[in-house]
Design a protein around this motif. Structure first.
Motif, PDB file in Angstrom:
ATOM      1  N   ASN A   1       0.816  -1.205   0.000  1.00 40.74           N
ATOM      2  CA  ASN A   1       0.000   0.000   0.000  1.00 40.74           C
ATOM      3  C   ASN A   1       0.853   1.259   0.000  1.00 40.74           C
ATOM      4  O   ASN A   1       0.548   2.239  -0.685  1.00 40.74           O
ATOM      5  CB  ASN A   1      -0.912  -0.004   1.234  1.00 40.74           C
ATOM      6  N   ILE A   2       1.951   1.249   0.769  1.00 38.56           N
ATOM      7  CA  ILE A   2       2.837   2.399   0.778  1.00 38.56           C
ATOM      8  C   ILE A   2       3.495   2.568  -0.582  1.00 38.56           C
ATOM      9  O   ILE A   2       3.614   3.683  -1.108  1.00 38.56           O
ATOM     10  CB  ILE A   2       3.893   2.248   1.885  1.00 38.56           C
ATOM     11  N   ALA A   3       3.930   1.462  -1.186  1.00 32.35           N
ATOM     12  CA  ALA A   3       4.528   1.533  -2.512  1.00 32.35           C
ATOM     13  C   ALA A   3       3.529   2.042  -3.540  1.00 32.35           C
ATOM     14  O   ALA A   3       3.897   2.773  -4.466  1.00 32.35           O
ATOM     15  CB  ALA A   3       5.049   0.153  -2.920  1.00 32.35           C
ATOM     16  N   LEU A   4       2.269   1.672  -3.393  1.00 30.64           N
ATOM     17  CA  LEU A   4       1.238   2.143  -4.304  1.00 30.64           C
ATOM     18  C   LEU A   4       1.112   3.658  -4.235  1.00 30.64           C
ATOM     19  O   LEU A   4       0.986   4.341  -5.261  1.00 30.64           O
ATOM     20  CB  LEU A   4      -0.103   1.487  -3.953  1.00 30.64           C
ATOM     21  N   ILE A   5       1.174   4.214  -3.028  1.00 30.18           N
ATOM     22  CA  ILE A   5       1.089   5.670  -2.871  1.00 30.18           C
ATOM     23  C   ILE A   5       2.284   6.354  -3.533  1.00 30.18           C
ATOM     24  O   ILE A   5       2.130   7.309  -4.301  1.00 30.18           O
ATOM     25  CB  ILE A   5       1.010   6.036  -1.378  1.00 30.18           C
ATOM     26  N   PHE A   6       3.493   5.849  -3.249  1.00 34.10           N
ATOM     27  CA  PHE A   6       4.694   6.481  -3.794  1.00 34.10           C
ATOM     28  C   PHE A   6       4.752   6.349  -5.311  1.00 34.10           C
ATOM     29  O   PHE A   6       5.104   7.311  -6.012  1.00 34.10           O
ATOM     30  CB  PHE A   6       5.940   5.860  -3.159  1.00 34.10           C
TER      31      PHE A   6
ATOM     32  N   GLY B   1      -6.734   0.464  -0.593  1.00 34.86           N
ATOM     33  CA  GLY B   1      -5.560   0.699   0.234  1.00 34.86           C
ATOM     34  C   GLY B   1      -5.896   0.790   1.711  1.00 34.86           C
ATOM     35  O   GLY B   1      -5.199   0.212   2.554  1.00 34.86           O
ATOM     36  N   ALA B   2      -6.988   1.495   2.042  1.00 37.96           N
ATOM     37  CA  ALA B   2      -7.358   1.654   3.450  1.00 37.96           C
ATOM     38  C   ALA B   2      -7.772   0.322   4.079  1.00 37.96           C
ATOM     39  O   ALA B   2      -7.348  -0.021   5.191  1.00 37.96           O
ATOM     40  CB  ALA B   2      -8.497   2.671   3.571  1.00 37.96           C
ATOM     41  N   VAL B   3      -8.596  -0.447   3.368  1.00 40.73           N
ATOM     42  CA  VAL B   3      -9.057  -1.727   3.906  1.00 40.73           C
ATOM     43  C   VAL B   3      -7.893  -2.721   4.015  1.00 40.73           C
ATOM     44  O   VAL B   3      -7.782  -3.464   4.995  1.00 40.73           O
ATOM     45  CB  VAL B   3     -10.186  -2.308   3.032  1.00 40.73           C
ATOM     46  N   THR B   4      -7.005  -2.709   3.028  1.00 41.42           N
ATOM     47  CA  THR B   4      -5.868  -3.613   3.077  1.00 41.42           C
ATOM     48  C   THR B   4      -4.968  -3.282   4.254  1.00 41.42           C
ATOM     49  O   THR B   4      -4.459  -4.180   4.942  1.00 41.42           O
ATOM     50  CB  THR B   4      -5.070  -3.537   1.761  1.00 41.42           C
ATOM     51  N   PHE B   5      -4.748  -1.996   4.497  1.00 37.68           N
ATOM     52  CA  PHE B   5      -3.915  -1.586   5.623  1.00 37.68           C
ATOM     53  C   PHE B   5      -4.508  -2.100   6.933  1.00 37.68           C
ATOM     54  O   PHE B   5      -3.798  -2.609   7.804  1.00 37.68           O
ATOM     55  CB  PHE B   5      -3.793  -0.066   5.663  1.00 37.68           C
TER      56      PHE B   5
ATOM     57  N   LEU C   1     -12.479  -6.505  -0.590  1.00 35.44           N
ATOM     58  CA  LEU C   1     -12.309  -7.490   0.480  1.00 35.44           C
ATOM     59  C   LEU C   1     -11.472  -8.680   0.023  1.00 35.44           C
ATOM     60  O   LEU C   1     -10.655  -9.205   0.788  1.00 35.44           O
ATOM     61  CB  LEU C   1     -13.682  -7.965   0.969  1.00 35.44           C
ATOM     62  N   SER C   2     -11.654  -9.111  -1.215  1.00 33.69           N
ATOM     63  CA  SER C   2     -10.898 -10.254  -1.724  1.00 33.69           C
ATOM     64  C   SER C   2      -9.419  -9.925  -1.817  1.00 33.69           C
ATOM     65  O   SER C   2      -8.560 -10.708  -1.383  1.00 33.69           O
ATOM     66  CB  SER C   2     -11.438 -10.678  -3.092  1.00 33.69           C
ATOM     67  N   LYS C   3      -9.098  -8.770  -2.373  1.00 32.32           N
ATOM     68  CA  LYS C   3      -7.687  -8.419  -2.542  1.00 32.32           C
ATOM     69  C   LYS C   3      -7.024  -8.090  -1.210  1.00 32.32           C
ATOM     70  O   LYS C   3      -5.853  -8.428  -0.998  1.00 32.32           O
ATOM     71  CB  LYS C   3      -7.563  -7.243  -3.510  1.00 32.32           C
TER      72      LYS C   3
END
Length: 565
Positions: A247-252, A388-392, A460-462
């Motif tokens: 998720n952090i890498a996705l933001i950057f 990203g939020a749910v995964t975090f 939810l799946s991812k």
């Protein structure tokens, strides 16, 4: 009663009132008395003193317990020494994968159309993955694992840099447009997508390499290396947290792509904007890859040689029986005959097929609901933020699930999530008339309700996949012997991932040709999803028994028990 209360208040005030005491550094004649607040000694009967001191002691104990728990959450120095560089390597892997994943779709869709994607997954990615597995098996027979890692990563980075600097600028000269025009005139219109793959062969090759970065460099090389330096107990604690790097890498990476877009917008007229963007994007990939290789070398020199960081017993385990060197065909037979490896492969293939079956149907609904590209893009932006939020959050919950319920429950969360939400989405699609009152009650049309339920299904799946499925899969490799760990992981990750995706795409192709459209295929897709989830549950339950047995036996060679060579 009021008099008694007032008397009590006065007593307490008097008890805690400051007393007068002379400072020991001053004389009573030259310095005025100094008022010093002291702890009262006349607070009442002994039992009242006991209650007060007990409460203060309990408060101190609770604070000490809080700080002890906080201290326990911080990994010890020997674990930090390997976990921090591992986390940074994972960040660089995912930073590159996000850029490559988005770039490959832009290149292919803008030149060939979206209909080429299923054909790429089936007829390019899958054969490419099989070919790489053959090559990887031969490399592991002839080279050390660290040299295999270096060689493969350098090869990938070299290709991406060469594509931006050489292949793409000369695309017009190297693509066989005249030959493909002749084929298009002679063949039916339905062959346009396969012809497009050949026409833009360098773009198709980029698509293959970008896809394989995820399955080879991330799944195979990174997790294979991580499994050699972490114990199962460490994996249960820290593997779910590695997913936060995604998720952090996705933001950057998103911010980097945004910066590249701003620079492209400021380019002078007549400049190939996309070519300039491609060079900057691949430059970022190369730079991140260089950092990743530097961190890997640091770990080889300073972590792998430190007995406080890497337990000598964690070294890849050789088979107790001396076995003759196996050919490629014998190696695949060895893996196919292993129930442990088959179960792992079933998990990976099932996820790829299930998510592909639901996701394609959901995207068809998205296209109906958001015909305007800007509206579609805005919705996908919100979708990505929610993912990203749910995964975090799921990363944080994942540690508790592993600690409280163990490997089996953690492994069954993802198929449960996909099965329930996927069938809910297909129910809304099949019985839209039945759900019309429900949709009206929440202020939506049945189509929009299906879109939002499908979005929730994907989120939810991812998130459960990143936080639980991936760590469970990687933990399962730890007890295996060296040959099963290297060749088995290559077969499962490199072939299993594209096999699942291409398998789902192939099922959809057959159904579309058979019944005429994707919408008409929905009942069959729902039934197939149920069968996939059932097979997934069965394999995960079987693998959990084998995994627990392997750990209870001190990581003995459980694979050999199932193999007849």
């Amino acid at each position: 009663m009021r008099v008694f209360s007032l008397f009590a208040l006065l007593s307490v005030a008097q008890a805690f009132a400051p007393t007068t005491r002379l400072s020991p550094l001053a004389s009573s004649s030259s310095v005025a008395p100094r008022t010093v607040a002291t702890f009262p000694t006349n607070i009442g009967p002994p039992e009242r003193k006991s209650v007060l001191f007990s409460s203060l002691a309990a408060d101190d104990e609770s604070k000490a317990g809080f700080w002890a728990k906080l201290k326990n959450m911080v990994p010890p120095a020997n674990e930090r020494k390997k976990l921090i560089p591992l986390g940074l390597i994972f960040f660089c892997n995912l930073f590159n994968y996000t850029i490559l994943r988005d770039t490959k779709d832009v290149i292919m869709v803008s030149n060939c159309g979206a209909e080429v994607i299923p054909f790429l997954k089936t007829y390019v990615n899958l054969p490419g993955a099989i070919a790489f597995t053959v090559l990887y098996s031969k490399m592991t027979d002839r080279m050390s694992q660290k040299n295999v890692y270096r060689s493969i990563v350098v090869a990938f980075l070299t290709f991406f840099a060469s594509f931006a600097l050489i292949l793409y600028p000369n695309a017009g000269a190297i693509h066989p447009h005249a030959f493909c025009d002749t084929l298009a005139a002679a063949l039916p219109a339905g062959c346009a997508a396969p012809i497009g793959i050949l026409r833009y062969w360098s773009f198709s090759l980029f698509y293959l390499m970008a896809e394989m970065w995820g399955s080879v460099v991330v799944s195979l090389l990174f997790w294979g290396f991580a499994n050699t330096v972490t114990t199962v107990d460490e994996a249960k604690k820290y593997y779910p947290l590695f997913g936060m790097g995604a998720n952090i890498a996705l933001i950057f990476s998103g911010q980097y792509v945004r910066l590249v877009s701003m620079l492209r917008a400021a380019a002078a007229p007549g400049v190939d904007g996309w070519g300039m963007s491609l060079k900057m994007l691949m430059g970022g990939v190369a730079a991140s890859g260089g950092v990743m290789l530097g961190l890997y070398e640091h770990m080889q020199r300073n972590v792998m040689t430190d007995p406080n960081c890497v337990d000598p017993n964690m070294a890849p385990k050789k088979s107790k029986k001396k076995k003759p060197k196996m050919s490629m065909g014998e190696s695949f037979k060895f893996l196919a005959d292993s129930k442990y490896i088959r179960n792992l492969a079933t998990l990976v293939v099932s996820y790829g097929m299930a998510i592909n079956i639901v996701e394609v149907s959901w995207k068809s609904k998205l296209k109906q609901a958001f015909a305007d590209p800007n509206a579609y893009s805005a919705f996908m932006g919100s979708f990505s933020s929610a993912t990203g939020a749910v995964t975090f959050a799921m990363m944080l919950i994942g540690r508790s699930i592993f600690a409280r319920f163990g490997w089996k429950v953690a492994a069954l969360v993802t198929p449960t999530m996909i099965g329930i939400t996927g069938l809910a989405f297909f129910s809304l699609t099949l019985f839209s008339g039945f759900f019309t009152p429900v949709a009206a009650a929440v202020g939506m049309t049945p189509l929009m309700l299906a879109v939002y339920v499908g979005a929730a299904q994907n989120i939810l799946s991812k998130s459960s996949k990143y936080s639980l499925f991936d760590p469970c899969k990687e933990m399962a490799y730890i007890p295996l012997d060296e040959e099963s760990k290297t060749k088995g992981k290559a077969a499962v990750d490199v072939i299993g991932n594209p096999l699942g995706k291409s398998g789902g795409a192939f099922i959809q192709q057959v159904l579309i040709f058979g019944v005429g459209s994707l919408a008409a295929s929905t009942p069959y897709l729902a039934a197939i999803l149920g069968l996939i989830v059932f097979s997934w549950f069965k394999s995960a339950s079987s693998l959990s028994i084998q995994f627990e047995e392997a750990m209870s036996k001190g990581s003995e060679d459980v694979v050999d028990a199932d193999v007849v060579v």
